[in-house]
Design a protein around this motif. Structure first.
Motif, short mmCIF file in Angstrom:
data_model
loop_
_atom_site.label_atom_id
_atom_site.label_comp_id
_atom_site.label_asym_id
_atom_site.label_seq_id
_atom_site.Cartn_x
_atom_site.Cartn_y
_atom_site.Cartn_z
N ASP A 104 0.83 -1.20 0.00
CA ASP A 104 0.00 0.00 0.00
C ASP A 104 0.87 1.26 0.00
N LEU A 105 0.23 2.39 -0.19
CA LEU A 105 0.97 3.65 -0.32
C LEU A 105 1.76 4.00 0.93
N GLU A 106 1.24 3.65 2.09
CA GLU A 106 1.98 3.93 3.33
C GLU A 106 3.28 3.14 3.37
N ASN A 107 3.24 1.87 2.98
CA ASN A 107 4.46 1.06 2.94
C ASN A 107 5.45 1.62 1.93
N ILE A 108 4.95 2.06 0.81
CA ILE A 108 5.82 2.63 -0.22
C ILE A 108 6.49 3.90 0.31
N LYS A 109 5.71 4.75 0.98
CA LYS A 109 6.27 5.97 1.56
C LYS A 109 7.36 5.64 2.57
N GLU A 118 19.18 4.31 1.42
CA GLU A 118 19.22 3.30 0.35
C GLU A 118 19.51 1.90 0.86
N ASP A 119 20.53 1.74 1.70
CA ASP A 119 20.91 0.41 2.17
C ASP A 119 19.80 -0.25 2.96
N GLU A 120 19.15 0.52 3.82
CA GLU A 120 18.06 -0.02 4.63
C GLU A 120 16.85 -0.37 3.75
N ALA A 121 16.57 0.49 2.77
CA ALA A 121 15.45 0.23 1.87
C ALA A 121 15.69 -1.04 1.06
N VAL A 122 16.90 -1.20 0.54
CA VAL A 122 17.23 -2.40 -0.23
C VAL A 122 17.11 -3.64 0.65
N SER A 123 17.65 -3.55 1.85
CA SER A 123 17.58 -4.68 2.78
C SER A 123 16.13 -5.07 3.08
N ASP A 124 15.29 -4.08 3.36
CA ASP A 124 13.88 -4.34 3.65
C ASP A 124 13.15 -4.94 2.46
N VAL A 125 13.40 -4.40 1.28
CA VAL A 125 12.73 -4.89 0.07
C VAL A 125 13.15 -6.34 -0.20
N LEU A 126 14.45 -6.62 -0.11
CA LEU A 126 14.91 -7.97 -0.37
C LEU A 126 14.43 -8.96 0.69
N SER A 127 14.33 -8.50 1.93
CA SER A 127 13.78 -9.37 2.99
C SER A 127 12.33 -9.73 2.70
N THR A 128 11.56 -8.75 2.24
CA THR A 128 10.15 -8.99 1.90
C THR A 128 10.04 -9.99 0.75
N VAL A 129 10.90 -9.82 -0.25
CA VAL A 129 10.90 -10.75 -1.39
C VAL A 129 11.23 -12.16 -0.91
N GLU A 130 12.24 -12.27 -0.07
CA GLU A 130 12.64 -13.59 0.43
C GLU A 130 11.53 -14.24 1.26
N GLU A 131 10.81 -13.45 2.02
CA GLU A 131 9.68 -14.00 2.78
C GLU A 131 8.62 -14.57 1.85
#
Length: 150
Positions: free
Chosen positions: A2-7, A14-27
């Protein structure tokens, strides 16, 4: 997503965003696909790609995750993308899909791929066989092939 998660993601460094995005993908997948690992040092490309893909493939309420994976398997088969196909087969197996269900998706992808080849080829054959030549000038050597040149 949702838009809140995107915000939230866009407001992180950048590093934290990449880490979070890749963690979500792995889940979701049980692994991080090769292409996303490849792009992890390119957050300006990785983050929008994952957000876009996620919004299409994972946020639908109209299709269940198993159906989405079967579509992915069929499309990867039709496109002959070995890497995508193997990864989506693994994901489908993790979701509990049977070998037979996965094979059915491969068969459907193969049938559509075959139909695409036939549709393109027969249309080209009809166009050329009916004298419908491409619209280029009359001095074009490629368009002015005669029966004796073949």
């Amino acid at each position: 997503m949702d838009l809140e998660n995107i915000k939230e993601i866009l407001e992180k460094d950048e590093d934290e965003a990449v880490s979070d995005v890749l963690s979500t993908v792995e889940e979701r997948y049980g692994e991080v696909p090769y292409i996303l690992n490849f792009m992890k040092d390119m957050p300006e490309l990785l983050i929008p790609k994952v957000m876009y893909d996620n919004s299409i493939m994972r946020e639908f309420e109209r299709l269940d995750p198993e159906t989405i994976e079967l579509i992915c398997v069929g499309v990867a088969s039709a496109l002959r993308c070995d890497h995508c196909l193997k990864m989506h087969i693994r994901v489908a197996r993790r979701l509990g899909l049977t070998r037979e269900q996965i094979f059915d998706a491969i068969l459907i992808g193969g049938a559509l791929s075959n139909a695409s080849v036939l549709a393109e080829g027969t249309r080209a054959l009809d166009d050329e066989g009916n004298g419908n030549s491409p619209s280029c000038d009359s001095d074009c050597d490629s368009c002015n092939i005669t029966g004796s040149d073949r």
